[in-house]
Design an enzyme around this catalytic site. Structure first.
Site, PDB file in Angstrom:
ATOM      1  N   THR A 263      72.054 -10.870  11.225  1.00  0.00           N
ATOM      2  CA  THR A 263      72.247 -11.581   9.904  1.00  0.00           C
ATOM      3  C   THR A 263      73.444 -12.529  10.015  1.00  0.00           C
ATOM      4  OG1 THR A 263      71.230  -9.772   8.814  1.00  0.00           O
ATOM      5  CG2 THR A 263      72.550 -11.220   7.502  1.00  0.00           C
TER       6      THR A 263
ATOM      7  N   SER B 235      66.917  -5.366  14.974  1.00  0.00           N
ATOM      8  CA  SER B 235      65.699  -4.397  14.923  1.00  0.00           C
ATOM      9  C   SER B 235      64.824  -4.507  16.128  1.00  0.00           C
ATOM     10  CB  SER B 235      65.078  -4.576  13.523  1.00  0.00           C
ATOM     11  OG  SER B 235      64.714  -5.899  13.555  1.00  0.00           O
TER      12      SER B 235
ATOM     13  N   ASP C  30      71.125  -3.566  11.309  1.00  0.00           N
ATOM     14  CA  ASP C  30      70.106  -2.463  11.490  1.00  0.00           C
ATOM     15  C   ASP C  30      70.151  -1.396  12.734  1.00  0.00           C
ATOM     16  OD1 ASP C  30      68.849  -3.701   9.588  1.00  0.00           O
ATOM     17  OD2 ASP C  30      67.044  -4.338  10.893  1.00  0.00           O
TER      18      ASP C  30
END
Length: 294
Positions: free
Chosen positions: A13, A48, A81
């Site tokens: 992110t 992820s 994640d």
């Protein structure tokens, strides 16, 4: 020679922007200019989507950065994640006094009020002054071992049980090693454990109930897996607290222990899987696996 911090980017992110539909996607390049920091792009990937091969690449990149002349420490920008897995992976092999600090963000780089810049500043400062493998995030500086992401969106996203480190492992690539996680629930049976065995798993992490409990059908499947040479490690779905093989009755933690399972006292499933995979890749014996977790 002046000291520098090596900043390795992997995506996540913190290095993502939102498209016209509001969907966050990783973008190549970091673009930050920080005094005394050398930036190197390792990959541009959402965490992820990472696998064991990516962990090996990150570990090699950290080692390479520490081998550079004048490197005071390393910062790894990483998606939240699976940050806890990658940080533990590096910690398992880290035998250097210089720090390796993981950080990331909950908000994308193009957010009106991004949290990435402050997290990077804290991580760079820690890389110049601390020791060990750490996560700098949301105003906290946490040891990698025992850390979990405790909230999906809060800026202060991580907590750690601050566990003592076991002996450092010899670095062995984990790519190609299969270790699966099986989550238990009321009425679970042995089907998933048997499926993992059939798929070629060398290890299984059992995310058990309470302090590490299951039922009689799961215990039977665990015994069959252990008898077939599969390492089985028991952890719990409860966020904090020690597991304890104290309950009997045919499906309790004590029964899992009798079936040959090993208890992970504090590591939760994500990190327990990484540790077990590293031990399996290093061809550790059942006794070594037991000692490392307990």
């Amino acid at each position: 020679m002046s000291k520098h911090v090596s900043l390795l980017t992997t995506g996540g992110t913190i290095a993502s922007s939102r498209d016209e539909h509001g969907v966050s996607r990783p973008v190549a390049g970091f673009g930050a200019d920080i005094d005394g920091v050398r930036v190197r792009e390792v990959m541009s990937k959402d965490s992820s989507a990472m696998d064991f091969a990516d962990l090996d690449i990150i570990g090699a990149a950290v080692s390479g950065a520490l081998a550079e002349d004048g490197c005071a420490g390393v910062v790894v920008l990483h998606g939240t994640d699976t940050m806890e897995e990658s940080a533990l992976y590096v910690d398992l092999f880290h035998d250097d006094e210089r720090p390796v600090v993981f950080t990331g963000a909950q908000r994308t780089a193009d957010h009106p009020d991004p949290d990435g810049p402050s997290n990077i500043a804290a991580a760079v400062a820690a890389a110049r002054s601390e020791r060990g493998v750490l996560i700098a995030f949301g105003g906290r500086l946490l040891p990698a071992r025992g850390v979990i992401k405790k909230h999906t969106t809060e800026l202060d996203a991580f907590r750690s049980a601050a566990l003592p480190r076991p002996n450092v492992l010899r670095r062995t690539p984990v790519a190609g090693t299969r270790v699966d996680i099986v989550a238990l629930y009321p009425g679970a049976d042995g089907v998933q454990i048997e499926a993992c065995r059939a798929a070629g798993a060398s290890g299984i992490v059992l995310e058990a109930l309470g302090s590490g409990n299951a039922n009689a059908r799961v215990v039977r499947a665990v015994k069959d897996a252990v008898d077939a040479g599969v390492h089985v490690v028991v952890t719990t779905r409860v966020p904090f607290g020690e597991t304890s093989p104290t309950y009997g009755g045919g499906g309790g933690g004590h029964d899992l222990l009798d079936a040959g399972a090993v208890f992970s006292r504090e590591l939760r499933a994500g990190q327990a899987r990484i540790q077990l995979a590293a031990l399996v890749a290093a061809e550790a014996s059942a006794m070594v696996v037991h000692d490392f977790f307990s």
